[in-house]
Design an enzyme around this catalytic site. Structure first.
Site, mmCIF file in Angstrom:
data_model
loop_
_atom_site.group_PDB
_atom_site.id
_atom_site.type_symbol
_atom_site.label_atom_id
_atom_site.label_comp_id
_atom_site.label_asym_id
_atom_site.label_seq_id
_atom_site.Cartn_x
_atom_site.Cartn_y
_atom_site.Cartn_z
ATOM 1 N N GLY A 246 -5.466 5.026 -2.009
ATOM 2 C CA GLY A 246 -5.839 6.180 -2.808
ATOM 3 C C GLY A 246 -6.924 5.910 -3.832
ATOM 4 O O GLY A 246 -7.258 6.803 -4.619
ATOM 5 N N PRO A 289 -5.909 0.238 0.810
ATOM 6 C CA PRO A 289 -7.085 1.107 0.685
ATOM 7 C C PRO A 289 -7.643 1.519 2.038
ATOM 8 O O PRO A 289 -7.692 0.712 2.973
ATOM 9 C CB PRO A 289 -8.099 0.213 -0.056
ATOM 10 N N ARG A 291 -10.132 4.872 2.305
ATOM 11 C CA ARG A 291 -11.390 5.491 1.868
ATOM 12 C C ARG A 291 -12.284 4.500 1.111
ATOM 13 O O ARG A 291 -13.495 4.455 1.326
ATOM 14 C CB ARG A 291 -11.008 6.656 0.936
ATOM 15 N N ARG A 328 -13.916 17.733 6.063
ATOM 16 C CA ARG A 328 -13.478 17.709 4.669
ATOM 17 C C ARG A 328 -14.012 18.877 3.816
ATOM 18 O O ARG A 328 -13.250 19.435 3.027
ATOM 19 C CB ARG A 328 -13.805 16.358 4.023
ATOM 20 N N TYR A 332 -10.954 20.935 2.286
ATOM 21 C CA TYR A 332 -10.672 20.947 0.846
ATOM 22 C C TYR A 332 -11.920 20.916 -0.033
ATOM 23 O O TYR A 332 -11.973 20.193 -1.015
ATOM 24 C CB TYR A 332 -9.656 19.881 0.416
ATOM 25 N N CYS A 359 -18.969 28.039 14.942
ATOM 26 C CA CYS A 359 -18.875 29.480 14.843
ATOM 27 C C CYS A 359 -17.793 29.855 13.843
ATOM 28 O O CYS A 359 -16.695 30.293 14.215
ATOM 29 C CB CYS A 359 -18.562 30.043 16.215
ATOM 30 N N TYR A 388 -12.356 9.466 6.912
ATOM 31 C CA TYR A 388 -11.843 10.777 7.320
ATOM 32 C C TYR A 388 -12.965 11.669 7.861
ATOM 33 O O TYR A 388 -12.917 12.888 7.740
ATOM 34 C CB TYR A 388 -11.081 11.451 6.152
HETATM 35 C C1 LIG Z 1 0.673 5.577 3.087
HETATM 36 C C2 LIG Z 1 -0.788 5.607 2.898
HETATM 37 N N1 LIG Z 1 -1.417 4.461 2.636
HETATM 38 C C3 LIG Z 1 -2.769 4.437 2.458
HETATM 39 C C4 LIG Z 1 -3.520 5.580 2.559
HETATM 40 C C5 LIG Z 1 -5.015 5.492 2.380
HETATM 41 O O1 LIG Z 1 -5.473 6.280 1.350
HETATM 42 P P1 LIG Z 1 -7.011 6.216 0.919
HETATM 43 O O2 LIG Z 1 -7.816 6.341 2.154
HETATM 44 O O3 LIG Z 1 -7.183 7.351 -0.012
HETATM 45 O O4 LIG Z 1 -7.203 4.867 0.268
HETATM 46 C C6 LIG Z 1 -2.896 6.801 2.827
HETATM 47 C C7 LIG Z 1 -3.676 8.047 2.901
HETATM 48 O O5 LIG Z 1 -3.234 9.136 2.809
HETATM 49 C C8 LIG Z 1 -1.485 6.809 3.010
HETATM 50 O O6 LIG Z 1 -0.841 7.947 3.280
#
Ligand SMILES: Cc1ncc(COP(=O)(O)O)c(C=O)c1O
Length: 436
Positions: A246, A289, A291, A328, A332, A359, A388
């Site tokens: 996250g 991690p 993202r 994305r 959102y 479309c 993503y």
């Molecule tokens: C359990 C878990 N771990 C890791 C991640 C990776 O999150 P991020 O890509 O935001 O680092 C997620 C994403 O939703 C997740 O659900």
């Protein structure tokens, strides 16, 4: 400019030492381009952030952000463990030759087939999400006479996104055992009583695109408090505390996350301090991690096609991809930055919206951006699409999914081929009429 991006003497955007306009010519557009050096740098930064501390740790790449055979192989080369969330991601990792011992399997509704694949391949950990799964894993492990390593996913009652976090009593989430209402304790008891299950630790993931450490440190404090109670009441001390992923990235200048070392420093120091205050051994610390490993490393190249000007309202510049390769913005309202890769340092001349070709009125990749006056055939580079993007890509309007190219040190390699119309039809079967 991000990562290794530069502008060359032809005024073209260069990534990893490769001219992006040449990539667009050779592989077509839309095209995802990954800056491998940037992925290396970020992976190393996570590991280096732990080094000042006397703790055991593991950095797992959350492959949901971008899963492909080559990406999994790169993750292994970088010494990252691997998270998967489905049989498909697990299969990708296995085909890539990734060591099963370092794979961790997440998900709130794993099927029996998915669990069997994980158990048969003896992956490192199944992160069990609920009581039904706990029972399933126990039964499957017993039937195979196998001991399966599990961790328990819990919702600690802390939710964080960007710079906001909230403490919630009973967290409203489809994932995990509830920490605050005693569900986690019940699950621990169950696992400790099952000889076929080896409970190695607990896991929490509090959200996505988080900019500050506070949400993590609040979650850690709650968890360690409970760890002290589990030790007293159940004699259970987790070997591993997994605090999920996250960690936020900078999609646009507005996004200002703290550094990787600041995140990890705050988290590790809080775990160490809380464990010491509660007379607990510091567990091995895992993070996941996704993202923040691949997001900023990815750029999507599009060809500009038509445009439409509505006087005093807006000008739309249309490109040859859209919500089919980047869901994305539609999903959102995610925001992105871009430039014209073939005129990379030209001054901006107008405010425009970048429209996709699907479309769907909502298929707008960028609502408002300043660009030089774009002409048909210009190459638009949209930044920060590495996470993503491909993993959420789809065939809406029967658009074939783009190719993916890795670039590094002046070399490019195609790692996912562009889909063809034939690919799109490979599972279609003809209609058999019943009308005589
Ligand atoms: C359990 C878990 N771990 C890791 C991640 C990776 O999150 P991020 O890509 O935001 O680092 C997620 C994403 O939703 C997740 O659900």
């Amino acid at each position: 400019m991000r990562g290794t991006q530069t502008i060359n003497e032809n005024n073209h955007l260069v990534i990893g030492g490769v001219d992006t306009t040449e990539l667009a010519k050779k592989y077509g557009t839309p095209l995802y381009v990954y800056d491998v050096a940037d992925i290396r740098k970020r992976s190393l930064a996570f590991k280096e952030a732990f080094r000042p501390y006397p703790v055991a740790f593991k950095v797992a790449y959350a492959s949901k952000a971008f899963s492909s055979v080559a990406m999994v192989q790169l993750a292994e080369e970088l010494g990252l463990a691997l998270d998967v969330v489905s049989g498909g991601e697990l299969y990708t990792a296995l085909v890539a030759g990734y060591d099963p011992k370092n794979i961790h399997f997440h998900g709130n509704n794993k099927s029996e087939d998915e669990l069997l694949l994980a158990i048969d391949k003896k992956i490192g950990a199944i992160i069990v999400d609920n009581f039904i799964e706990l029972q399933m894993v126990k039964t499957l492990a017993e039937a195979r006479n196998q001991t399966v390593c599990i961790m328990l996913r819990m919702t600690p009652g802390v939710e964080a996104h960007t710079h906001e976090y909230i403490m919630t009593g009973q967290e409203d989430s489809k994932f995990g055992f509830d920490l605050m209402n005693g569900e986690v304790k019940e699950a621990i008891k169950y696992a400790l009583n099952a000889p076929s299950l080896k409970l190695t630790g607990v896991h929490s993931h509090i959200g996505s695109q988080i900019f500050e450490a506070e949400g993590f440190t609040h979650a850690v404090k709650r968890i360690v408090e409970h760890m002290a109670a589990w030790k007293d009441e159940l004699g259970f001390e987790p070997e591993i505390l997994n605090i999920g992923g996250g960690f936020g990235i900078s999609y646009t200048k507005k996004d200002q996350p703290i550094s990787i070392s600041a995140f990890i420093g705050s988290i590790v120091e809080t775990i160490m301090a809380e464990c010491s205050a509660n007379q607990l051994e510091v567990p091995e610390i895992w993070i996941e991690p996704g993202r923040s490993i691949v997001g900023e490393a990815g750029t999507t190249l599009y060809s500009v096609g038509t445009h439409k000007s509505i006087p005093n309202i807006r000008k739309y510049i249309s490109v040859d991809g859209g919500m089919s390769d980047n869901l994305r913005p539609a999903l959102y309202q995610a925001e992105y930055e871009a430039l014209l890769a073939n005129r990379a340092s030209d001054a901006s001349e107008e405010q425009v919206a970048i429209a996709g070709k699907c479309c769907e009125s909502g298929d707008i990749l960028i609502q408002d951006i300043a660009l030089p006056t774009a002409q048909a055939g210009d190459i638009l580079a949209v930044f920060c699409t590495g996470a993503y993007g491909y993993s959420m890509a789809n065939n809406y309007n029967r658009l074939p999914r783009p190719a993916v190219v890795f670039v590094e040190e002046g070399q490019e390699q195609l790692v996912i081929k562009r889909e063809t119309y034939e690919d799109l039809l490979q599972y279609d079967l003809a209609f058999q009429t019943t009308v005589k």
